[in-house]
Design a protein around this motif. Structure first.
Motif, mmCIF file in Angstrom:
data_model
loop_
_atom_site.group_PDB
_atom_site.id
_atom_site.type_symbol
_atom_site.label_atom_id
_atom_site.label_comp_id
_atom_site.label_asym_id
_atom_site.label_seq_id
_atom_site.Cartn_x
_atom_site.Cartn_y
_atom_site.Cartn_z
ATOM 1 N N ARG A 1 -4.805 6.384 21.790
ATOM 2 C CA ARG A 1 -4.584 5.098 21.131
ATOM 3 C C ARG A 1 -3.696 5.243 19.911
ATOM 4 O O ARG A 1 -2.872 4.382 19.623
ATOM 5 N N PHE A 2 -3.871 6.355 19.184
ATOM 6 C CA PHE A 2 -3.057 6.601 17.994
ATOM 7 C C PHE A 2 -1.579 6.602 18.362
ATOM 8 O O PHE A 2 -0.731 6.114 17.616
ATOM 9 N N ASN A 3 -1.250 7.131 19.546
ATOM 10 C CA ASN A 3 0.148 7.253 19.951
ATOM 11 C C ASN A 3 0.755 5.939 20.440
ATOM 12 O O ASN A 3 1.962 5.867 20.630
ATOM 13 N N PHE A 4 -0.094 4.903 20.655
ATOM 14 C CA PHE A 4 0.475 3.615 21.049
ATOM 15 C C PHE A 4 1.395 3.080 19.958
ATOM 16 O O PHE A 4 2.340 2.352 20.234
ATOM 17 N N SER A 5 1.069 3.421 18.714
ATOM 18 C CA SER A 5 1.823 2.841 17.607
ATOM 19 C C SER A 5 3.076 3.654 17.284
ATOM 20 O O SER A 5 3.791 3.319 16.353
ATOM 21 N N ASP A 6 3.323 4.721 18.049
ATOM 22 C CA ASP A 6 4.534 5.506 17.838
ATOM 23 C C ASP A 6 5.756 4.657 18.210
ATOM 24 O O ASP A 6 5.936 4.307 19.375
ATOM 25 N N PRO A 7 6.611 4.306 17.228
ATOM 26 C CA PRO A 7 7.712 3.374 17.525
ATOM 27 C C PRO A 7 8.683 3.911 18.570
ATOM 28 O O PRO A 7 9.318 3.129 19.284
ATOM 29 N N SER A 8 8.805 5.238 18.696
ATOM 30 C CA SER A 8 9.781 5.753 19.654
ATOM 31 C C SER A 8 9.273 5.662 21.088
ATOM 32 O O SER A 8 9.984 5.997 22.023
ATOM 33 N N TRP A 9 8.010 5.237 21.266
ATOM 34 C CA TRP A 9 7.477 5.104 22.628
ATOM 35 C C TRP A 9 6.864 3.734 22.895
ATOM 36 O O TRP A 9 6.305 3.516 23.965
ATOM 37 N N ALA A 10 6.898 2.814 21.912
ATOM 38 C CA ALA A 10 6.183 1.546 22.084
ATOM 39 C C ALA A 10 6.885 0.651 23.094
ATOM 40 O O ALA A 10 7.975 0.149 22.842
ATOM 41 N N THR A 11 6.276 0.477 24.262
ATOM 42 C CA THR A 11 6.756 -0.470 25.271
ATOM 43 C C THR A 11 5.534 -1.190 25.828
ATOM 44 O O THR A 11 4.406 -0.758 25.582
ATOM 45 N N PRO A 12 5.727 -2.282 26.554
ATOM 46 C CA PRO A 12 4.558 -2.978 27.104
ATOM 47 C C PRO A 12 3.725 -2.124 28.048
ATOM 48 O O PRO A 12 2.525 -2.354 28.182
ATOM 49 N N VAL A 13 4.338 -1.140 28.733
ATOM 50 C CA VAL A 13 3.568 -0.388 29.726
ATOM 51 C C VAL A 13 2.978 0.893 29.160
ATOM 52 O O VAL A 13 2.159 1.538 29.811
ATOM 53 N N THR A 14 3.375 1.299 27.942
ATOM 54 C CA THR A 14 2.890 2.556 27.391
ATOM 55 C C THR A 14 1.363 2.591 27.236
ATOM 56 O O THR A 14 0.739 3.551 27.690
ATOM 57 N N PRO A 15 0.731 1.552 26.607
ATOM 58 C CA PRO A 15 -0.715 1.649 26.396
ATOM 59 C C PRO A 15 -1.493 1.816 27.698
ATOM 60 O O PRO A 15 -2.375 2.668 27.788
ATOM 61 N N VAL A 16 -1.136 1.024 28.714
ATOM 62 C CA VAL A 16 -1.883 1.109 29.961
ATOM 63 C C VAL A 16 -1.708 2.488 30.594
ATOM 64 O O VAL A 16 -2.665 3.089 31.090
ATOM 65 N N SER A 17 -0.480 3.041 30.527
ATOM 66 C CA SER A 17 -0.256 4.372 31.093
ATOM 67 C C SER A 17 -1.086 5.423 30.369
ATOM 68 O O SER A 17 -1.721 6.268 31.000
ATOM 69 N N GLY A 18 -1.101 5.350 29.036
ATOM 70 C CA GLY A 18 -1.889 6.312 28.261
ATOM 71 C C GLY A 18 -3.360 6.223 28.589
ATOM 72 O O GLY A 18 -4.035 7.238 28.793
ATOM 73 N N LEU A 19 -3.877 4.981 28.671
ATOM 74 C CA LEU A 19 -5.297 4.805 28.969
ATOM 75 C C LEU A 19 -5.621 5.292 30.375
ATOM 76 O O LEU A 19 -6.696 5.855 30.613
#
Lengths: 389, 381
Positions: B332-350
């Motif tokens: 979750r901490f990495n969701f806020s990384d601006p160099s990776w923030a996209t709509p699909v990033t959080p769901v992929s990480g989870l």
């Protein structure tokens, strides 16, 4: 010699030893309790925090989204906590109902003779049982926020319901004069079907004649309120949501936090309930089914009158602990910002620093909720229990 | 004329008639046994035909497998290179952050230390879990006494190794540490609590019962808040307990209350005669428990014990709420990384975090099933 002998006898006397051990434990406990309390008092004095529950009547100063009772920033901390508690109870009760429905369906589905259905139910159970509930909550919450459209492109469902990433908007009922009569009619219908069921049971016990209790009850419950509703001139109106330029206007909204939390808790707990239901049904001996068939009962009557009542005896105790788990897991609401008891308490804790009091309130409240749930389920259990000689 | 006939050669068994075997018959029996059954099957097939291709497409075919920043997982409108109607999993994000998901913010040049601990753990756990591997006592001693001590110095520092503060620990590493310590502490503590609850000494019984019932009645998150906010208030001035250690204490005592109830279930299932037999042999209380009662009781409740372990492993993810970075927390901490923030990033990480949690929990529950069958000596009544 004799002194040491009697000392050794004293040492090996079970009564003396037991008393000594217990006294030691009590003394140890008192010492630790004294030490902790004195540290606590010193630390609180140094941090300039006044202990006690006076802060509950102070002004809260923070807003809560969609409170169930009147609340605004000028209300007290105590009222904020009540709002949080009501939210907790709301999500717990809704979750218990939803998870029971899903759980029973999946549990029976796993025992289905239909191979495909059984496998799908197995995959469901194995998936959700092996995931942390917190992860499921995040997943659904982020999924709702990311994959549902903006309010401008809301998905329109039948009956004036709209779905978007701000939640579900549905027509808000407005009760007009005369709705009280409809409510009274509902009560009358419930009472009538209850009395009809009692009469039917008594008649069956006396004469053996059966009576269609279910259909009679449905008839009462639909017809009486409907007549009252039409007779009083439809005393209900709806505030339909309308699509504005940027947002939906009107209607009532259920927020995405509540939906995500409710779905996650229900789907997670349902996977456990499914297993409980399955083992309960499998726990009824085959001989019971065979005997009931031999007596000429139909398959549905076998299920309803022979298998399920016995399965319930196995199901209820573990089901109780699942309900308690769901209630306790609802505290994970804090992670997605649904204002339940823990989330509101956390805000108060940060604002006032009354850590001891807030945590005491939390623990006492959850203990009471747990005790209430288990008391109810114990009552239900004793009603269902095997009556022996 | 002799009409007697005694068969002296047995005929070989014939296979069932053609109409009663084979794949079509299986399908008829298991999928289309009745009208309702056929309907259910059709609905299931339709649902699967919609869901499975969509999922596979999103997870694998459309997914961005490689990439160095967010543009590989974003559409042109969102500032990326993908076509406008693109949506797929962003595995490039998981690949880029993989070592962080495992080790947290542990210094990169020191990561051989947790890796070494991991290898030691695997080397000791595998023989411990294999029923026929020799030297179980030595193995247990190494695993539960020696390994924690060695691991502490390897991970934290000392003996010439630079110190790495626990704030920098994170990811799967912390999840595993928390679970391992929790398992090692909660089992013995749970046994003691269960014995205390069944003790003849009223004071001991009262203390144990209160402890168990209070902890089982409250959510873990309040216990964690208590450990992180309230515990410092209870300690004398200047004494500070490490944040991670506080979380470990919270999770362990919480799990031990549940463990105590599982063990108590086992203790209650042992016939009174066993206890009386031990008494008549003149065994002391502890010898009676250690040699006679507990071995039988624990064997009965192995599934319950493993379920408690699984529950604790899942619950360890809650420490991310009190600001620590376990696997879920660091993802979750990495969701806020601006160099990776996209709509699909959080769901992929989870999805990645969920996959890891699932593998561990599923493995544990399968092992519990195996152990149950292995320990079943046929003494069931």
């Amino acid at each position: 010699m004799s002194v040491s002998h009697s000392a050794s006898r004293l040492l090996h006397n079970p009564k003396v030893r037991n008393t000594a051990v217990q006294a030691l434990v009590v003394v140890l406990f008192l010492v630790v309790a004294y030490e902790v309390t004195s540290n606590l008092i010193t630390n609180l004095r140094r941090a300039n925090i006044h202990s006690g529950f006076d802060f509950l009547s102070a002004r809260a100063g923070f807003e809560i989204d969609k409170p169930l009772i009147d609340y605004n920033g000028n209300s007290t901390y105590g009222r904020a906590l009540v709002v949080g508690l009501l939210n907790t109870i709301l999500v717990a009760v809704a979750g218990i109902i939803l998870s029971t429905i899903v759980g029973f369906m999946v549990g029976v589905g796993r025992l289905s003779r239909n191979w495909l259905l059984a496998k799908i139910c197995t995959v469901y159970v194995e998936t959700f049982r092996n995931l942390p509930p917190l992860l499921v909550i995040f997943f659904l919450y982020i999924g709702i926020l990311q994959f549902l459209p903006q309010p401008r492109q809301s998905v329109r469902l039948p009956l004036g319901v709209y779905l978007n990433n701000r939640g579900i908007t549905f027509p808000r009922p407005i009760f007009e004069d005369g709705f009280g009569i409809v409510l009274i009619a509902v009560c009358v219908a419930v009472l009538a079907s209850f009395l009809a069921a009692r009469w039917a049971r008594a008649r069956q016990a006396a004469t053996g004649k059966q009576f269609h209790t279910v259909w009679t009850s449905v008839g009462f419950l639909v017809a009486v309120p409907l007549l009252a509703f039409l007779g009083t001139g439809r005393p209900i109106a709806f505030d339909y949501p309308t699509l504005g330029t940027f947002n939906l206007k009107g209607g009532a909204v259920i927020g995405p936090e509540f939906i995500a939390l409710l779905l996650a808790l229900s789907l997670y707990t349902a996977s456990y309930i499914a297993e409980i239901v399955r083992s309960g049904i499998l726990g009824v001996p085959q001989g019971q089914t065979e005997a009931s068939k031999a007596m000429g009962l139909s398959p549905s009557a076998t299920m309803r009158l022979v298998v399920l009542p016995q399965a319930f005896r196995i199901i209820i105790p573990p089901l109780t602990s699942q309900y308690l788990n769901l209630t306790k897991n609802s505290s994970l609401a804090i992670a997605i910002g649904y204002s339940d008891l823990v989330a509101v308490g956390g805000t108060i804790l940060n604002q006032t620093g009354q850590a001891v009091e807030v945590i005491t309130i939390w623990m006492a409240t959850y203990l009471c909720l747990s005790l209430a749930t288990s008391a109810f389920m114990n009552w239900f259990n004793s009603k269902m229990a095997l009556v022996e000689r | 004329m002799d009409s007697r006939f005694v068969r002296d050669v047995m005929l070989t068994a014939e296979p069932p008639p053609l109409r009663q075997r084979g794949f079509p018959v299986w399908i008829r029996h298991n999928l289309f046994a009745s009208t309702t059954d056929s309907l259910v099957t059709l609905v299931c097939i339709l649902a699967l035909a919609y869901v499975v291709p969509t999922l596979l497409n999103w997870l694998f075919i459309q997914a961005a497998w490689t990439g160095s920043d967010r543009s590989f997982c974003a559409t042109a409108v969102q500032g990326g290179i993908q076509p406008d109607d693109w949506s797929g999993a962003c595995w490039a994000f998981v690949r880029a952050k993989f070592s962080q998901f495992i080790f947290g913010r542990y210094p990169i040049d020191q990561r051989w230390r947790p890796m070494l601990v991991g290898i030691l753990l695997i080397l000791l756990v595998l023989p411990f879990l294999t029923p026929y591997a020799p030297r179980k006592n030595l193995n247990a001693l190494l695993l539960f006494i020696a390994l924690p001590v060695v691991s502490f110095f390897l991970l934290y520092g000392g003996f010439g190794l630079p110190v790495v503060e626990t704030e920098r620990w994170g990811g799967l590493m912390v999840t595993l540490i928390l679970s391992f310590v929790g398992i090692t502490v909660s089992l013995p503590l749970g046994i003691l609590l269960a014995l205390g609850r069944r003790s003849r000494l009223p004071v001991i019984r009262l203390f144990s019962t209160t402890f168990i019932e209070v902890l089982r009645g409250v959510p873990l998150i309040t216990v964690l808040f208590m450990a992180s906010v309230m515990l410092p208030l209870f300690l004398p001035d200047g004494m500070d307990i490490d944040k991670l250690l506080r979380a470990i204490v919270g999770v362990s005592i919480f799990a031990s209350a549940y463990m105590a109830e599982v063990i108590r279930g086992g203790l209650q299932a042992i016939p009174k005669g066993q206890s009386e037999g031990a008494d008549s042999l003149g065994l002391t209380y502890w010898k009676k428990m250690y040699l006679i009662i507990l071995p039988q009781a624990i064997k009965l409740v192995v599934p319950g014990i493993v379920n408690t372990f699984i529950g604790m492993f899942k619950d360890s993810s809650l420490i991310s709420i009190i600001g620590m970075f376990d696997l879920l927390g660091i993802v979750r901490f990495n969701f806020s990384d601006p160099s990776w923030a996209t709509p699909v990033t959080p769901v992929s990480g989870l999805l990645f975090a969920g996959f890891v949690f699932w593998i561990f929990c599923f493995g544990m529950s399968r092992y519990s099933g195996f152990l149950e069958r292995h320990l079943d000596t046929g003494h069931r009544r």
